[in-house]
Enzyme design. Structure first.
Site, short mmCIF file in Angstrom:
data_model
loop_
_atom_site.label_atom_id
_atom_site.label_comp_id
_atom_site.label_asym_id
_atom_site.label_seq_id
_atom_site.Cartn_x
_atom_site.Cartn_y
_atom_site.Cartn_z
N SER A 22 0.82 -1.21 0.00
CA SER A 22 0.00 0.00 0.00
C SER A 22 0.86 1.26 0.00
CB SER A 22 -0.90 0.03 1.24
OG SER A 22 -2.04 -0.75 1.07
N ALA A 57 1.19 8.81 -1.50
CA ALA A 57 0.42 9.91 -2.06
C ALA A 57 1.37 10.99 -2.57
CB ALA A 57 -0.52 10.48 -1.02
N GLN A 99 0.49 6.90 -6.55
CA GLN A 99 -0.82 7.38 -6.10
C GLN A 99 -0.82 8.90 -6.22
OE1 GLN A 99 -2.10 7.62 -1.85
NE2 GLN A 99 -3.56 6.02 -2.42
N TYR A 182 -9.43 13.26 1.73
CA TYR A 182 -8.69 14.22 0.92
C TYR A 182 -9.61 14.81 -0.15
CZ TYR A 182 -4.86 12.34 3.62
OH TYR A 182 -4.07 11.96 4.68
N ARG A 229 -8.47 4.51 -5.38
CA ARG A 229 -8.68 4.23 -3.95
C ARG A 229 -9.83 5.06 -3.45
NH1 ARG A 229 -4.57 3.50 1.15
NH2 ARG A 229 -4.77 1.34 0.45
N GLY A 322 0.11 -2.21 4.33
CA GLY A 322 1.04 -1.10 4.52
C GLY A 322 1.95 -1.31 5.71
#
Length: 353
Positions: A22, A57, A99, A182, A229, A322
């Protein structure tokens, strides 16, 4: 026969196992640029034979970073350092994804080991945040600026341009981050989106930004696989929920999304979430059952037998982990050993097998 260690063919790529690393923020970039930490951090998973790795991210704009330590891909000269990482991962035989993200009202934070506070625009390393509506995440946070039409189109264009740079860097997978409170999630949820224009109100309006981003990103994809996601529920009354998530999954599949990575929460403060082993798996299972998307399960999946059972029960197609990989970067090797499989290790590590 283990499903966890079986391959999965996508349209253009093949995942050699169903175990995915992840995205995990490292808060160690400088002005958005990757450095040796990111090379070693992501490279260790490839050396440990993880077949598919997702990079943390990565912000599409400077103001889209969660913190001033986040990776970014808003300008061309950020590409070379990322390409070095991609090249190393590929040399080990693994796939790597990126990502792409914008933190919206949850941007402008300090590094988490320094403080959990949001930084004001007047603070060092702080800036003004933006969101669908002028609603802060919590009372102690700044009030974000509500995006106007031009600001929304800037976001869409920035996702497209970042995806184009990701293609140039050689990533195999592009994942759009629409989870964990987000920016895109903020548009999806009526708890954070109180707009009265074409981007607020109805389900169709609240998903509009995400659909526009997907369509824009698709124009620059070459051989990459497009993933998404989401948070399948806000865990709050009147918020985004599993029913809307199923409808969204059905819609994005028609736009070319291949994999949906199903998490939950993050958009509003919670009093209580029933956190336990597999607590998010039922959401992935529901989406898998009611759409044709390849579905990933996440959250407190800690053992090989647990991961294998999820796949055997057809609750998901992929397992995303993760924290387990942070604890043991060679988790792919360990899980194979736990399942009694003859899994090929990196030649350099075979003496420990």
């Amino acid at each position: 026969m283990s499903i966890l260690y079986s391959s999965l063919a996508l349209k253009q790529k093949t995942l050699e196992t169903r175990l995915v690393v992840s995205p995990m923020c490292q808060y160690t970039a400088v002005d958005g640029y990757a450095n040796h930490w990111h090379l070693v951090h992501l490279g260790q998973f490839a050396a440990g034979k993880a077949s598919t790795i997702l990079q943390e991210a990565t912000a599409i704009l400077p103001e889209g970073r969660i913190s001033y330590g986040d990776l970014g891909l808003w300008q061309d000269d950020q590409i070379p350092a990322l390409k070095d990482i991609v090249d190393f991962v590929h040399q080990q035989g693994s796939l790597i994804g990126i990502q792409l993200a914008h933190a919206g009202r949850k941007a402008s934070h300090d590094k988490p080991w320094l403080s959990r506070h949001q930084l004001a625009p007047s603070d060092t390393n702080g800036w003004q945040t933006v969101a669908p509506s002028a609603l802060s995440f919590q009372e102690s946070d700044m009030v974000p600026e509500a995006l106007d039409g031009a600001g929304i189109q800037k976001i869409v264009k920035a996702f497209q341009e970042a995806a184009k740079r990701a293609v140039e860097a050689g990533y195999d997978i592009i994942e759009i981050h629409a989870a964990h409170g987000y920016l895109i999630h903020q548009f999806l949820s009526p708890l954070s989106n109180q707009r009265t224009d074409a981007y607020g109100g109805s389900f169709e309006n609240r998903i509009r930004l995400l659909l526009e981003i997907i369509e824009a990103v698709n124009t620059v994809i070459q051989q990459q696989s497009l993933w998404l996601r989401i948070s399948a529920t806000d865990w709050a009354a009147g918020g985004w929920d599993i029913e809307e998530s199923v409808l969204l999954a059905q819609r994005v599949q028609a736009l070319g999304v291949e994999v949906i990575d199903v998490s939950t929460g993050g958009n509003v403060l919670h009093q209580e979430i029933p956190i336990a082993a597999n607590y998010q798996v039922p959401f992935a299972a529901r989406i898998k059952e009611e759409s044709e998307l390849i579905t990933g399960a996440v959250g407190l999946i800690k053992t090989a037998s647990q991961a294998e059972a999820i796949l055997q029960k057809k609750q998901a197609d992929l397992i995303f982990i993760g924290r387990g990989f942070l604890e043991n970067p060679h988790l792919a090797m360990q899980f194979a050993k736990d399942l009694g499989l003859d899994f090929p290790w990196s030649k350099q590590y075979e003496r420990a097998k």
